[in-house]
Design a protein around this motif. Structure first.
Motif, PDB file in Angstrom:
ATOM      1  N   UNK A   1       0.829  -1.204   0.000  1.00  0.00           N
ATOM      2  CA  UNK A   1       0.000   0.000   0.000  1.00  0.00           C
ATOM      3  C   UNK A   1       0.863   1.253   0.000  1.00  0.00           C
ATOM      4  N   UNK A   2       2.029   1.162   0.605  1.00  0.00           N
ATOM      5  CA  UNK A   2       2.934   2.307   0.657  1.00  0.00           C
ATOM      6  C   UNK A   2       4.144   2.043  -0.244  1.00  0.00           C
TER       7      UNK A   2
ATOM      8  N   UNK B   1       8.839   1.504   8.717  1.00  0.00           N
ATOM      9  CA  UNK B   1       7.682   1.575   9.609  1.00  0.00           C
ATOM     10  C   UNK B   1       6.409   1.178   8.881  1.00  0.00           C
ATOM     11  N   UNK B   2       6.231   1.725   7.689  1.00  0.00           N
ATOM     12  CA  UNK B   2       5.026   1.421   6.923  1.00  0.00           C
ATOM     13  C   UNK B   2       4.976  -0.065   6.551  1.00  0.00           C
TER      14      UNK B   2
ATOM     15  N   UNK C   1       6.360  -2.565   8.174  1.00  0.00           N
ATOM     16  CA  UNK C   1       6.070  -3.344   9.380  1.00  0.00           C
ATOM     17  C   UNK C   1       4.580  -3.327   9.691  1.00  0.00           C
ATOM     18  N   UNK C   2       3.962  -2.159   9.525  1.00  0.00           N
ATOM     19  CA  UNK C   2       2.530  -2.037   9.810  1.00  0.00           C
ATOM     20  C   UNK C   2       1.719  -2.904   8.845  1.00  0.00           C
ATOM     21  N   UNK C   3       2.130  -2.892   7.591  1.00  0.00           N
ATOM     22  CA  UNK C   3       1.411  -3.717   6.618  1.00  0.00           C
ATOM     23  C   UNK C   3       1.594  -5.203   6.933  1.00  0.00           C
TER      24      UNK C   3
ATOM     25  N   UNK D   1       1.862  -6.483   9.891  1.00  0.00           N
ATOM     26  CA  UNK D   1       0.936  -6.780  10.986  1.00  0.00           C
ATOM     27  C   UNK D   1      -0.478  -6.971  10.452  1.00  0.00           C
ATOM     28  N   UNK D   2      -0.832  -6.106   9.507  1.00  0.00           N
ATOM     29  CA  UNK D   2      -2.161  -6.179   8.909  1.00  0.00           C
ATOM     30  C   UNK D   2      -2.351  -7.513   8.209  1.00  0.00           C
TER      31      UNK D   2
ATOM     32  N   UNK E   1      -2.724 -10.516  10.571  1.00  0.00           N
ATOM     33  CA  UNK E   1      -4.068 -10.629  11.150  1.00  0.00           C
ATOM     34  C   UNK E   1      -5.021 -11.294  10.167  1.00  0.00           C
ATOM     35  N   UNK E   2      -4.931 -10.883   8.915  1.00  0.00           N
ATOM     36  CA  UNK E   2      -5.857 -11.418   7.911  1.00  0.00           C
ATOM     37  C   UNK E   2      -5.564 -12.876   7.586  1.00  0.00           C
TER      38      UNK E   2
END
Lengths: 152, 152
Positions: B87-88, B115-116, B118-120, B122-123, B126-127
Motif C-alpha cells: 500500500x505504501x 515503519x510502513x 512493518x505495519x502492513x 501486521x495487517x 491478522x488477515x
DNA sequence: TAAACTCGGATATGACTTATCCGAGTAAAG
DNA sequence: CTTTACTCGGATAAGTCATATCCGAGTTTA
C-alpha cells in the motif's frame, strides 16, 4: 489497498520540522525534498487542519510543529493526510438477498467486518508505536541541521 | 487508505461456496447476496485468476473452491481482489532535493518505509490468521444450506 | 445435432487522487 | 505610519483508478 502519496512527503516534512527551530515555509520544504511546492502545500494544509503543525504568516513565516516530536506518532500524520475513516466498510450484505439473516442474529457485527477491523487495528497499533522523534533518530542530524541553515 | 468494495462480496461468496457441493454460477451468487451480477462477475474472475476458485462452463456450471475452506485465508481473498502490491511505495525522497543523503547511507531501507512495511505486515498477519472455514463457523449453516437448495 | 447456459475479456461511466493557480491577510522593514 | 514583500488558504483543472455493464467464445447437456 493503497495509501496516498502525500503521506510520504508529510512524514519527511515533519522530521525536518522537528529539527528546525524557526518556522519553515512551504517553498523551503519543497526544495529541501525536491518536490512540487504547489502540491506539497495542499498536504501541509491537511496537517494544519489536523492540528499537527501551526502556520505563521507574513515575512519569515512558515510551519512549526505544535507538539514535541516524541508526542507525534506516524499514525497521526497518516490519518491527517489520508483520512481517519476505516479502510473497510461493511455494507451488511448478510441482511440482503435470498439468504438474508434475520435481524435478531445481526446484533453482533458481521464476522467478516470483525476480521477486517481487527487487522486495521493491528495496522494502526504498529504505526502509533513509532514517533517523529524515533524517525529523526535514524538520520544524520548534524548534516541535516547544517543543510537547514544553508542560505536560501 | 481504502479497500476495494469487491472484497466484501468476494468473501461472502467464498463462504457460500464452502458450503455448496455443486458448482454455483455467478447469477445465483448475485441473487443470494442481492448484488449486481455483472459487477460480481468481474471479482469472481479475479478469484479465478488467483487460483482460489475453479470455473465450470456449460449448463449446470459455476464456481467451486479449489482448496479446503480451512486452507484459504482471508488474506488470500483480499490480495486476489485488491492486488498484492504494498500500500505504501517509497519514492526515495531522502536521495532528492537539497538534503539528499549520500548513496552510501542508503543501503538500508528508509526509516519511514520500514515503519510502513512493518505495519502492513501486521495487517497481513491478522488477515492470514483467519480462514474461510472460521468465517463459516460463525453462521447458521443449517439455514444457509437449506437456502442453497431452494429452487432457482 | 441442436440448444441453452456458462465464463471471459473488452467497453463506458463516475469518483477520487493528483497537480496547479491566484487572491486575502500578515509581519516586518523603511 | 506607509510601503513592501512574503506567507498561507481555498477554489480550480487534469489525470488516473475503481466502478459498473455489456456482448461474444466455448462447453456441457439433452
Amino acid at each position: 489497498m493503497k495509501i496516498s502519496g502525500g503521506v510520504e512527503w508529510s512524514l519527511h516534512c515533519c522530521v525536518v520540522l522537528s529539527q528546525a527551530e524557526d518556522p519553515v515555509p512551504t517553498a523551503r520544504l519543497a526544495e529541501l525534498h525536491g518536490v512540487s511546492k504547489s502540491y506539497l502545500a495542499k498536504h501541509l494544509q491537511s496537517l494544519a487542519r489536523a492540528g499537527l503543525v501551526r502556520p505563521t504568516e507574513g515575512r519569515d513565516g512558515g510551519y512549526v510543529l505544535t507538539r514535541a516530536p516524541a508526542d507525534i506518532t506516524v499514525l497521526d500524520v497518516v490519518q491527517a493526510v489520508d483520512g481517519a475513516g476505516p479502510a473497510f466498510r461493511c455494507t451488511e450484505i448478510r441482511q440482503q438477498g435470498l439468504l438474508a439473516a434475520p435481524p435478531e442474529q445481526c446484533t453482533a457485527p458481521c464476522g467478516i467486518a470483525k476480521v477486517m477491523a481487527d487487522a486495521e487495528r493491528s495496522w494502526r497499533d504498529s504505526l502509533s508505536a513509532v514517533t517523529i522523534a524515533d524517525l529523526a533518530a535514524t538520520l544524520d542530524l548534524a548534516a541535516l541541521k547544517q543543510t537547514l541553515q544553508t542560505s536560501y
